[in-house]
Design a protein around this motif. Structure first.
Motif, PDB file in Angstrom:
ATOM      1  N   ILE A  78      54.557  16.035  28.335  1.00  0.00           N
ATOM      2  CA  ILE A  78      54.069  16.339  29.685  1.00  0.00           C
ATOM      3  C   ILE A  78      52.629  16.814  29.556  1.00  0.00           C
ATOM      4  O   ILE A  78      52.345  17.739  28.779  1.00  0.00           O
ATOM      5  CB  ILE A  78      54.926  17.415  30.379  1.00  0.00           C
ATOM      6  CG1 ILE A  78      56.342  16.890  30.611  1.00  0.00           C
ATOM      7  CG2 ILE A  78      54.288  17.835  31.700  1.00  0.00           C
ATOM      8  CD1 ILE A  78      57.280  17.896  31.263  1.00  0.00           C
ATOM      9  N   SER A 127      59.497   9.352  27.014  1.00  0.00           N
ATOM     10  CA  SER A 127      59.140   9.583  28.405  1.00  0.00           C
ATOM     11  C   SER A 127      57.906  10.484  28.453  1.00  0.00           C
ATOM     12  O   SER A 127      57.843  11.498  27.762  1.00  0.00           O
ATOM     13  CB  SER A 127      60.307  10.243  29.147  1.00  0.00           C
ATOM     14  OG  SER A 127      59.979  10.479  30.504  1.00  0.00           O
ATOM     15  N   VAL A 129      55.130  12.336  31.252  1.00  0.00           N
ATOM     16  CA  VAL A 129      54.822  12.691  32.634  1.00  0.00           C
ATOM     17  C   VAL A 129      53.420  13.291  32.674  1.00  0.00           C
ATOM     18  O   VAL A 129      53.123  14.242  31.948  1.00  0.00           O
ATOM     19  CB  VAL A 129      55.839  13.705  33.202  1.00  0.00           C
ATOM     20  CG1 VAL A 129      55.445  14.110  34.622  1.00  0.00           C
ATOM     21  CG2 VAL A 129      57.240  13.123  33.201  1.00  0.00           C
ATOM     22  N   ALA A 160      48.455   6.664  34.309  1.00  0.00           N
ATOM     23  CA  ALA A 160      49.923   6.606  34.237  1.00  0.00           C
ATOM     24  C   ALA A 160      50.421   5.194  34.531  1.00  0.00           C
ATOM     25  O   ALA A 160      51.310   4.678  33.835  1.00  0.00           O
ATOM     26  CB  ALA A 160      50.536   7.606  35.217  1.00  0.00           C
ATOM     27  N   ASN A 175      55.046   8.224  33.885  1.00  0.00           N
ATOM     28  CA  ASN A 175      55.015   8.479  35.326  1.00  0.00           C
ATOM     29  C   ASN A 175      54.031   9.592  35.646  1.00  0.00           C
ATOM     30  O   ASN A 175      53.665  10.391  34.775  1.00  0.00           O
ATOM     31  CB  ASN A 175      56.414   8.864  35.823  1.00  0.00           C
ATOM     32  CG  ASN A 175      57.392   7.714  35.747  1.00  0.00           C
ATOM     33  OD1 ASN A 175      57.267   6.727  36.464  1.00  0.00           O
ATOM     34  ND2 ASN A 175      58.377   7.824  34.849  1.00  0.00           N
ATOM     35  N   LEU A 177      53.142  12.853  38.346  1.00  0.00           N
ATOM     36  CA  LEU A 177      53.637  13.807  39.338  1.00  0.00           C
ATOM     37  C   LEU A 177      52.432  14.390  40.059  1.00  0.00           C
ATOM     38  O   LEU A 177      51.534  14.950  39.423  1.00  0.00           O
ATOM     39  CB  LEU A 177      54.442  14.915  38.655  1.00  0.00           C
ATOM     40  CG  LEU A 177      54.839  16.121  39.509  1.00  0.00           C
ATOM     41  CD1 LEU A 177      55.672  15.688  40.707  1.00  0.00           C
ATOM     42  CD2 LEU A 177      55.601  17.129  38.665  1.00  0.00           C
ATOM     43  N   ALA A 216      59.155  17.522  37.663  1.00  0.00           N
ATOM     44  CA  ALA A 216      58.735  17.053  36.340  1.00  0.00           C
ATOM     45  C   ALA A 216      59.938  16.762  35.455  1.00  0.00           C
ATOM     46  O   ALA A 216      59.973  15.756  34.738  1.00  0.00           O
ATOM     47  CB  ALA A 216      57.827  18.094  35.687  1.00  0.00           C
ATOM     48  N   LEU A 219      61.520  13.370  36.391  1.00  0.00           N
ATOM     49  CA  LEU A 219      60.797  12.202  35.883  1.00  0.00           C
ATOM     50  C   LEU A 219      60.952  12.058  34.376  1.00  0.00           C
ATOM     51  O   LEU A 219      61.012  10.943  33.854  1.00  0.00           O
ATOM     52  CB  LEU A 219      59.313  12.301  36.239  1.00  0.00           C
ATOM     53  CG  LEU A 219      58.933  12.042  37.690  1.00  0.00           C
ATOM     54  CD1 LEU A 219      57.435  12.257  37.888  1.00  0.00           C
ATOM     55  CD2 LEU A 219      59.329  10.634  38.133  1.00  0.00           C
ATOM     56  N   LEU A 220      61.026  13.182  33.676  1.00  0.00           N
ATOM     57  CA  LEU A 220      61.155  13.144  32.225  1.00  0.00           C
ATOM     58  C   LEU A 220      62.534  12.640  31.803  1.00  0.00           C
ATOM     59  O   LEU A 220      62.669  12.004  30.761  1.00  0.00           O
ATOM     60  CB  LEU A 220      60.921  14.544  31.669  1.00  0.00           C
ATOM     61  CG  LEU A 220      60.623  14.670  30.178  1.00  0.00           C
ATOM     62  CD1 LEU A 220      59.240  14.139  29.852  1.00  0.00           C
ATOM     63  CD2 LEU A 220      60.729  16.141  29.749  1.00  0.00           C
ATOM     64  N   THR A 228      59.070   3.895  36.127  1.00  0.00           N
ATOM     65  CA  THR A 228      57.892   3.907  35.269  1.00  0.00           C
ATOM     66  C   THR A 228      56.720   3.426  36.106  1.00  0.00           C
ATOM     67  O   THR A 228      56.862   2.521  36.943  1.00  0.00           O
ATOM     68  CB  THR A 228      58.074   3.080  33.992  1.00  0.00           C
ATOM     69  OG1 THR A 228      57.062   3.444  33.041  1.00  0.00           O
ATOM     70  CG2 THR A 228      58.016   1.582  34.247  1.00  0.00           C
TER      71      THR A 228
END
Length: 241
Positions: A78, A127, A129, A160, A175, A177, A216, A219-220, A228
């Motif tokens: 992240i 993943s 974010v 992203a 992704n 946020l 968050a 999305l993770l 995505t």
């Protein structure tokens, strides 16, 4: 869909303060091993602290090595490190401030994505974010002037989406946020603007850091396994006005 990514490790740049700290604490409560990447001298009671200055690529690379020496991975990511110019007219912005805001918000985000992304691509799963902002391409904030912050966050959102297209076929989701106004210590310094900000927000209040952390984490996680290149906007309806 599996539960693998729901329990594995995550690194968070800018994880010692504000939104990053809230996300780190939330993920740790959910059982994730959290690596908090932030500058020397930052204070955190959450996770494993790893010194990292996103403006320094050698520092970013060293942080990645430290994290992977502690855990074989894959390590999700992240990117929450970010700064804003303090209400400066565009014509008066000093060049060093322009470079610093763009450096932390965009270049630092790209550096972390590249360094951690290479490892995730080797694993074939992961993943990422990126914490962007409604200011990136949905609104121009008022009355504060923050042309470079807005531009940097537009670049983060575009990054992203671009990385999602490149890395999605290789197992790595990316992704963005995009929060609206959040109740953070940084925003508390601009109390004279709060009434106008709330009046412009459909829900009439700021987001809590926990609400951003929840988004968050979604999305993770594998609950967003078909997301995505998504920009999840969490702004209380501000961008609808």
């Amino acid at each position: 869909m599996t539960e693998q990514s729901s329990s594995r490790c995550v690194a968070i740049t800018g994880g010692a303060g504000g939104i990053g700290q809230a996300i780190a604490a939330h993920l740790e409560r959910l059982g994730r091993r959290v690596y908090v990447l932030d500058r020397e001298g930052a204070q955190t009671r959450t996770g494993v602290f790893v010194p990292c200055d996103v403006l320094d690529r050698d520092s970013v690379d060293a942080a990645v090595e430290t994290v992977y020496q502690d855990d074989p991975g894959p390590i999700d990511l992240i990117c929450a490190a970010g700064i804003v110019e303090d209400d400066v007219a565009a014509e008066d912005l000093p060049e060093d401030l322009v470079h610093r805001v763009m450096g932390v918000n965009f270049h630092g985000t790209f550096s972390a994505c590249q360094a951690f992304g290479r490892r995730l691509l080797d694993h074939g799963t992961g993943s990422i974010v990126l914490i962007s902002s409604m200011s990136g391409n949905l609104v121009v904030n008022y009355p504060q002037r923050q042309s470079i912050y807005n531009s940097s966050k537009a670049a983060v959102t575009a990054l992203a989406k671009s990385l999602a297209v490149e890395w999605g076929p290789r197992g790595v989701r990316v992704n963005a946020l995009s929060p609206g106004y959040v109740d953070t210590p940084l925003n508390s310094l601009k109390a004279h603007m709060h009434e106008g900000w709330r009046a412009g927000t459909v829900l009439g209040r700021f987001a809590s850091t926990q609400e951003i952390a929840d988004a968050a984490e979604f999305l993770l996680s594998d609950r967003a396994s078909y997301c995505t290149g998504t920009e999840l906007v969490v702004d209380g309806g501000y961008s609808l006005r």
